[in-house]
Design a protein around this motif. Sequence first.
Motif, mmCIF file in Angstrom:
data_model
loop_
_atom_site.group_PDB
_atom_site.id
_atom_site.type_symbol
_atom_site.label_atom_id
_atom_site.label_comp_id
_atom_site.label_asym_id
_atom_site.label_seq_id
_atom_site.Cartn_x
_atom_site.Cartn_y
_atom_site.Cartn_z
ATOM 1 N N LYS A 32 0.805 -0.985 0.009
ATOM 2 C CA LYS A 32 -0.055 0.086 -0.206
ATOM 3 C C LYS A 32 0.908 1.351 -0.103
ATOM 4 N N ASP B 93 -3.561 1.509 -3.187
ATOM 5 C CA ASP B 93 -3.249 -0.056 -3.160
ATOM 6 C C ASP B 93 -2.685 -0.453 -4.356
ATOM 7 N N THR C 198 -8.056 -2.678 2.369
ATOM 8 C CA THR C 198 -7.414 -1.457 2.181
ATOM 9 C C THR C 198 -8.282 -0.400 2.023
#
Length: 318
Positions: A2, A52, A229
């Motif tokens: 990330k 991401d 995420t």
Amino acid sequence: MKTKFITKTSFAIAFLTMIICSCSNSSSFFEFSLSSDDYYTPIIHNHDVVVDDSPWTLLLEKLEKKGADIIPNINIALSGYESICKITENNLLDVKNTVMENLALIPCYDNNTICKVLTNVKNIADVNGNSSAIYNLNRRNEYIENEVKPGMELLKLQWNNNDTIICTYCIVSDKSGIIYDDLITNTVLFESSTTDKTNKRQKTRGEDPHFTGTKTWGIAVIADWLWGTERGRAEINHDCYFSNGQIIGQDSDAFAYMTIGNAEAERTEIAYNKIAYGYALSTPLIDITITFSSGYYTVSLSSDLGSHAKGAGTHTHL
């Protein structure tokens, strides 16, 4: 993996052609006549934009491992996938038509919570009304038309939806990850939090009529991808500065972004200690409209089809 980019109160988002992003972020200060003894320290709010950049293979593996826990209270799981073809100039039109003509799984929301997953065009029309459903499908097809490029790959994903196998067509890119899938792209999981605190510059017991310091309030709504995420967020912040019990100033800002989708956040200082605000996050199928009138914001969405979160109100520091 990330990647996180840190920005300040004004910024320009320019990353990945797969991102449709709408941002609103500004700050202003209500003017006061201050004596030489009055002071305040403005608080600068830093905002994160998260991308991401994990490979699409890893993202799909994460979804498979989650099983039926992908979406709370909805019994659906990714059970596998296969590669159909690499996308070239020669098959580009056929690939786009294949994805457009095979609408399979679309989430339907009620008060920011997924209430069901719709499985065909007729169900979508029944829930949302013919004209609105057609509009949203046009938005979907426009997105596919613009974002699917040669060099990407067409996959077929297999989902187990309440013990019924349903397949979706998914576009992926080695460079940009998952470009589009009816369920993945149009589903977001939301969480929200509120901050309300006082930072005193002078420690006193009990209520202090001569309080000097800063009072901070904020609301944040975070949008997550199905694999966990961050995909986007909306934030409203309101700080008020006090000196010897008197309000000497305020700062406020609004910030929003969304990866593959739409985001809006607005705020207006309507008194020396009060703001009005409105915000919304949505997936690509939903348009956001925020209007301000008579001291209040109104937030409207073009449809309840697909994932979204919204809010509006006022906040006053006392």
